[in-house]
Write an enzyme that holds these catalytic residues in place. Structure first.
Site, PDB file in Angstrom:
ATOM      1  N   ASP A 160     -16.376   4.454   7.812  1.00  0.00           N
ATOM      2  CA  ASP A 160     -16.560   4.646   9.257  1.00  0.00           C
ATOM      3  C   ASP A 160     -16.518   3.334  10.021  1.00  0.00           C
ATOM      4  OD1 ASP A 160     -18.887   3.460   8.460  1.00  0.00           O
ATOM      5  OD2 ASP A 160     -20.217   4.775   9.609  1.00  0.00           O
ATOM      6  N   GLY A 181     -20.139   5.850   4.281  1.00  0.00           N
ATOM      7  CA  GLY A 181     -18.775   6.380   4.331  1.00  0.00           C
ATOM      8  C   GLY A 181     -17.806   5.448   5.052  1.00  0.00           C
ATOM      9  N   PRO A 195     -22.670  -2.066  -5.097  1.00  0.00           N
ATOM     10  CA  PRO A 195     -22.945  -2.424  -6.488  1.00  0.00           C
ATOM     11  C   PRO A 195     -23.065  -3.938  -6.653  1.00  0.00           C
ATOM     12  CG  PRO A 195     -20.645  -1.810  -6.225  1.00  0.00           C
ATOM     13  CD  PRO A 195     -21.306  -1.531  -4.911  1.00  0.00           C
ATOM     14  N   ASP A 219      -1.473  -6.787 -10.297  1.00  0.00           N
ATOM     15  CA  ASP A 219      -0.857  -6.358 -11.555  1.00  0.00           C
ATOM     16  C   ASP A 219      -1.951  -5.897 -12.522  1.00  0.00           C
ATOM     17  OD1 ASP A 219      -2.096  -8.660 -12.450  1.00  0.00           O
ATOM     18  OD2 ASP A 219      -0.264  -9.856 -12.488  1.00  0.00           O
ATOM     19  N   SER A 243     -18.313   0.885   9.733  1.00  0.00           N
ATOM     20  CA  SER A 243     -19.643   0.340  10.029  1.00  0.00           C
ATOM     21  C   SER A 243     -19.746  -1.124   9.597  1.00  0.00           C
ATOM     22  CB  SER A 243     -20.734   1.169   9.347  1.00  0.00           C
ATOM     23  OG  SER A 243     -20.435   1.365   7.977  1.00  0.00           O
ATOM     24  N   VAL A 292     -20.860   2.251   2.133  1.00  0.00           N
ATOM     25  CA  VAL A 292     -22.066   2.273   2.981  1.00  0.00           C
ATOM     26  C   VAL A 292     -21.822   3.219   4.149  1.00  0.00           C
ATOM     27  CG1 VAL A 292     -23.717   0.831   4.218  1.00  0.00           C
ATOM     28  CG2 VAL A 292     -22.356  -0.165   2.366  1.00  0.00           C
ATOM     29  N   ARG A 342     -11.178  -5.559  -0.297  1.00  0.00           N
ATOM     30  CA  ARG A 342     -12.635  -5.498  -0.517  1.00  0.00           C
ATOM     31  C   ARG A 342     -13.361  -4.946   0.707  1.00  0.00           C
ATOM     32  NH1 ARG A 342     -16.887 -10.115  -0.929  1.00  0.00           N
ATOM     33  NH2 ARG A 342     -18.461  -9.182  -2.274  1.00  0.00           N
ATOM     34  N   HIS A 368      -9.973  -6.279  -8.858  1.00  0.00           N
ATOM     35  CA  HIS A 368     -10.282  -7.669  -9.213  1.00  0.00           C
ATOM     36  C   HIS A 368      -9.098  -8.393  -9.840  1.00  0.00           C
ATOM     37  CE1 HIS A 368     -14.907  -6.857  -9.152  1.00  0.00           C
ATOM     38  NE2 HIS A 368     -14.361  -6.888  -7.951  1.00  0.00           N
ATOM     39  N   THR A 369      -7.923  -7.806  -9.732  1.00  0.00           N
ATOM     40  CA  THR A 369      -6.709  -8.521 -10.137  1.00  0.00           C
ATOM     41  C   THR A 369      -6.292  -9.536  -9.076  1.00  0.00           C
ATOM     42  OG1 THR A 369      -4.384  -8.287 -10.761  1.00  0.00           O
ATOM     43  CG2 THR A 369      -5.205  -6.688  -9.193  1.00  0.00           C
ATOM     44  N   ASN A 385     -22.109  -9.261   1.467  1.00  0.00           N
ATOM     45  CA  ASN A 385     -21.077  -9.462   2.493  1.00  0.00           C
ATOM     46  C   ASN A 385     -21.135 -10.838   3.151  1.00  0.00           C
ATOM     47  OD1 ASN A 385     -20.112  -6.871   2.114  1.00  0.00           O
ATOM     48  ND2 ASN A 385     -21.391  -5.986   3.722  1.00  0.00           N
ATOM     49  N   HIS A 398     -16.140  -2.013   0.771  1.00  0.00           N
ATOM     50  CA  HIS A 398     -17.515  -2.217   1.260  1.00  0.00           C
ATOM     51  C   HIS A 398     -17.812  -1.350   2.475  1.00  0.00           C
ATOM     52  CE1 HIS A 398     -18.855  -6.150  -0.899  1.00  0.00           C
ATOM     53  NE2 HIS A 398     -18.242  -5.312  -1.706  1.00  0.00           N
ATOM     54  N   ASP A 399     -16.776  -0.993   3.229  1.00  0.00           N
ATOM     55  CA  ASP A 399     -16.999  -0.058   4.328  1.00  0.00           C
ATOM     56  C   ASP A 399     -17.343   1.325   3.772  1.00  0.00           C
ATOM     57  OD1 ASP A 399     -17.095   1.031   6.902  1.00  0.00           O
ATOM     58  OD2 ASP A 399     -15.008   1.694   6.772  1.00  0.00           O
TER      59      ASP A 399
HETATM   60  C1  HEM Z   1     -17.461  -2.092  -9.686  1.00  0.00           C
HETATM   61  C2  HEM Z   1     -18.258  -2.674  -8.834  1.00  0.00           C
HETATM   62  C3  HEM Z   1     -17.906  -3.946  -8.139  1.00  0.00           C
HETATM   63  C4  HEM Z   1     -18.659  -5.062  -8.086  1.00  0.00           C
HETATM   64  C5  HEM Z   1     -20.035  -5.254  -8.695  1.00  0.00           C
HETATM   65  C6  HEM Z   1     -17.910  -6.043  -7.346  1.00  0.00           C
HETATM   66  C7  HEM Z   1     -18.362  -7.316  -7.054  1.00  0.00           C
HETATM   67  C8  HEM Z   1     -17.592  -8.306  -6.475  1.00  0.00           C
HETATM   68  C9  HEM Z   1     -18.034  -9.656  -6.243  1.00  0.00           C
HETATM   69  C10 HEM Z   1     -19.413 -10.199  -6.549  1.00  0.00           C
HETATM   70  C11 HEM Z   1     -16.986 -10.345  -5.723  1.00  0.00           C
HETATM   71  C12 HEM Z   1     -16.944 -11.838  -5.370  1.00  0.00           C
HETATM   72  C13 HEM Z   1     -17.321 -12.107  -3.944  1.00  0.00           C
HETATM   73  C14 HEM Z   1     -17.444 -13.578  -3.696  1.00  0.00           C
HETATM   74  O1  HEM Z   1     -18.304 -14.212  -4.322  1.00  0.00           O
HETATM   75  O2  HEM Z   1     -16.696 -14.135  -2.846  1.00  0.00           O
HETATM   76  C15 HEM Z   1     -15.887  -9.422  -5.608  1.00  0.00           C
HETATM   77  C16 HEM Z   1     -14.659  -9.744  -5.119  1.00  0.00           C
HETATM   78  C17 HEM Z   1     -13.664  -8.837  -4.913  1.00  0.00           C
HETATM   79  N1  HEM Z   1     -13.742  -7.480  -5.125  1.00  0.00           N
HETATM   80 FE1  HEM Z   1     -15.190  -6.510  -6.110  1.00  0.00          FE
HETATM   81  N2  HEM Z   1     -16.724  -5.502  -6.970  1.00  0.00           N
HETATM   82  C18 HEM Z   1     -16.676  -4.212  -7.423  1.00  0.00           C
HETATM   83  C19 HEM Z   1     -15.677  -3.303  -7.191  1.00  0.00           C
HETATM   84  C20 HEM Z   1     -14.576  -3.548  -6.413  1.00  0.00           C
HETATM   85  C21 HEM Z   1     -13.680  -2.539  -5.918  1.00  0.00           C
HETATM   86  C22 HEM Z   1     -13.873  -1.044  -6.108  1.00  0.00           C
HETATM   87  C23 HEM Z   1     -12.709  -3.184  -5.228  1.00  0.00           C
HETATM   88  C24 HEM Z   1     -11.519  -2.613  -4.485  1.00  0.00           C
HETATM   89  C25 HEM Z   1     -10.887  -1.537  -4.866  1.00  0.00           C
HETATM   90  C26 HEM Z   1     -12.995  -4.600  -5.288  1.00  0.00           C
HETATM   91  C27 HEM Z   1     -12.222  -5.591  -4.755  1.00  0.00           C
HETATM   92  C28 HEM Z   1     -12.546  -6.928  -4.754  1.00  0.00           C
HETATM   93  C29 HEM Z   1     -11.644  -7.971  -4.300  1.00  0.00           C
HETATM   94  C30 HEM Z   1     -10.210  -7.777  -3.842  1.00  0.00           C
HETATM   95  C31 HEM Z   1     -12.351  -9.176  -4.389  1.00  0.00           C
HETATM   96  C32 HEM Z   1     -11.864 -10.566  -3.977  1.00  0.00           C
HETATM   97  C33 HEM Z   1     -12.316 -10.796  -2.538  1.00  0.00           C
HETATM   98  C34 HEM Z   1     -11.829 -12.085  -1.905  1.00  0.00           C
HETATM   99  O3  HEM Z   1     -11.007 -12.781  -2.472  1.00  0.00           O
HETATM  100  O4  HEM Z   1     -12.290 -12.352  -0.780  1.00  0.00           O
HETATM  101  N3  HEM Z   1     -14.159  -4.779  -5.985  1.00  0.00           N
HETATM  102  N4  HEM Z   1     -16.284  -8.198  -6.065  1.00  0.00           N
END
Ligand code: HEM
Length: 272
Positions: free
Chosen positions: A19, A17, A107, A197, A21, A15, A7, A137-138, A38, A11-12
């Protein structure tokens, strides 16, 4: 820490690019770290600092923090069951980190499909990238604050549940996330939470996506087809994921004489 590191790179890159940041400390608490998506949820800062310190001790001034983020995200995914992809290197680290910018461009989990498409398009990513990268989100966890509006107050209507949620899943989530506990953690993004997965895509298909931004992927026929294919074929998901991660890792990178190689990831160099 695999989910945190994956993640962090995302997030880097969104925002300013890729970099690094996101790693900069701000004395006035107005850096990316302090932004709503964040603060209190982005994990892995200490691990990145430790990796950087080891790399610096062997190869001082050569490997940027932005490259370390890209490599750590890849290695994290591989470590928990994903497939390897080659990471192009040579990113430099930036000098600026802005909370306001992060709040604007990252987003939100409450976005609908058209909003997500626009959000990704702004950094050069398409619908395929959106769906496939959502597969991140797997693994990982989320705070109840992100889920509760879907369970207790959908569209601002007290007592209403998001109709996109399978009712039995909504019931399960209500047991995990009492309405007055936004800081409680749902330790499960899909049924096999610590493995990279394709279960995320099956969850989305079964109306068990945790966020609105997950569920909404079914609302568009093109996105739905991509979800279905990824759910059926781990092979195609893994290779698509690597391709989209490389694309994401290339967003607005600083190269050559731009930027710097930071000595420590949390601060710009003092001679900068
Ligand atoms: C499509 C838009 C996306 C939205 C709106 C979004 C939003 C979120 C939110 C709200 C969380 C929960 C944070 C928390 O409450 O602790 C989360 C977790 C996570 N997101 Fe996304 N996400 C998106 C795309 C992505 C992308 C592109 C990736 C990576 C390729 C990603 C990887 C993750 C991971 C791995 C977690 C778990 C983080 C942890 O366990 O600390 N997400 N995301």
């Amino acid at each position: 820490m695999a989910p945190g590191l994956l993640r962090m790179h995302f997030h880097d890159c969104f925002v300013r690019g890729c970099d690094a940041s996101v790693l900069l400390d701000s004395p006035t608490n107005t850096g990316e770290k302090d932004a709503l998506p964040n603060a209190g949820s982005l994990r892995g800062f200490a691990e990145i600092d430790a990796i950087k310190a080891e790399v610096e001790s062997i190869c001082p001034g050569v490997v940027s923090c932005a490259d370390i983020l890209a490599l750590a995200a890849r290695d994290a995914v591989v470590k928990v069951g994903g497939r390897y992809w080659s990471v192009p290197l040579g990113r430099k680290d930036g000098f600026v980190s802005s909370m306001a910018e992060a709040n604007t461009v990252l987003p939100s989990p409450f976005m609908t499909f058209p909003q997500l498409v626009l959000n990704f398009a702004a950094v050069g990513l398409n619908v395929m990238d959106l769906v496939i990268l959502s597969g991140g989100h797997t693994i990982g966890q989320a705070h109840c604050a992100v889920v509760n509006p879907r369970l207790y107050n959908f569209n601002g209507v007290p007592g209403a549940t998001d109709p996109l949620l399978d009712p039995s899943f909504a019931n399960l989530l209500r047991t995990m996330c009492p309405s007055d506990q936004p800081l409680t953690i749902v330790g499960q993004m899909d049924a096999t939470n610590s493995t990279f997965d394709t279960n995320y895509f099956r969850a989305v298909n079964n109306r068990r996506g945790l966020f609105l931004s997950d569920s909404t992927l079914l609302s568009n026929p093109v996105a739905r087809r991509i979800v279905n294919r990824a759910a059926r074929s781990p092979r195609s998901f893994f290779s698509d994921f690597g391709r989209s991660m490389v694309k994401m890792g290339n967003i607005n990178v600083l190269t050559g004489s731009q930027g710097e190689i930071r000595q420590v990831c949390s601060a710009v160099n003092t001679n900068a």
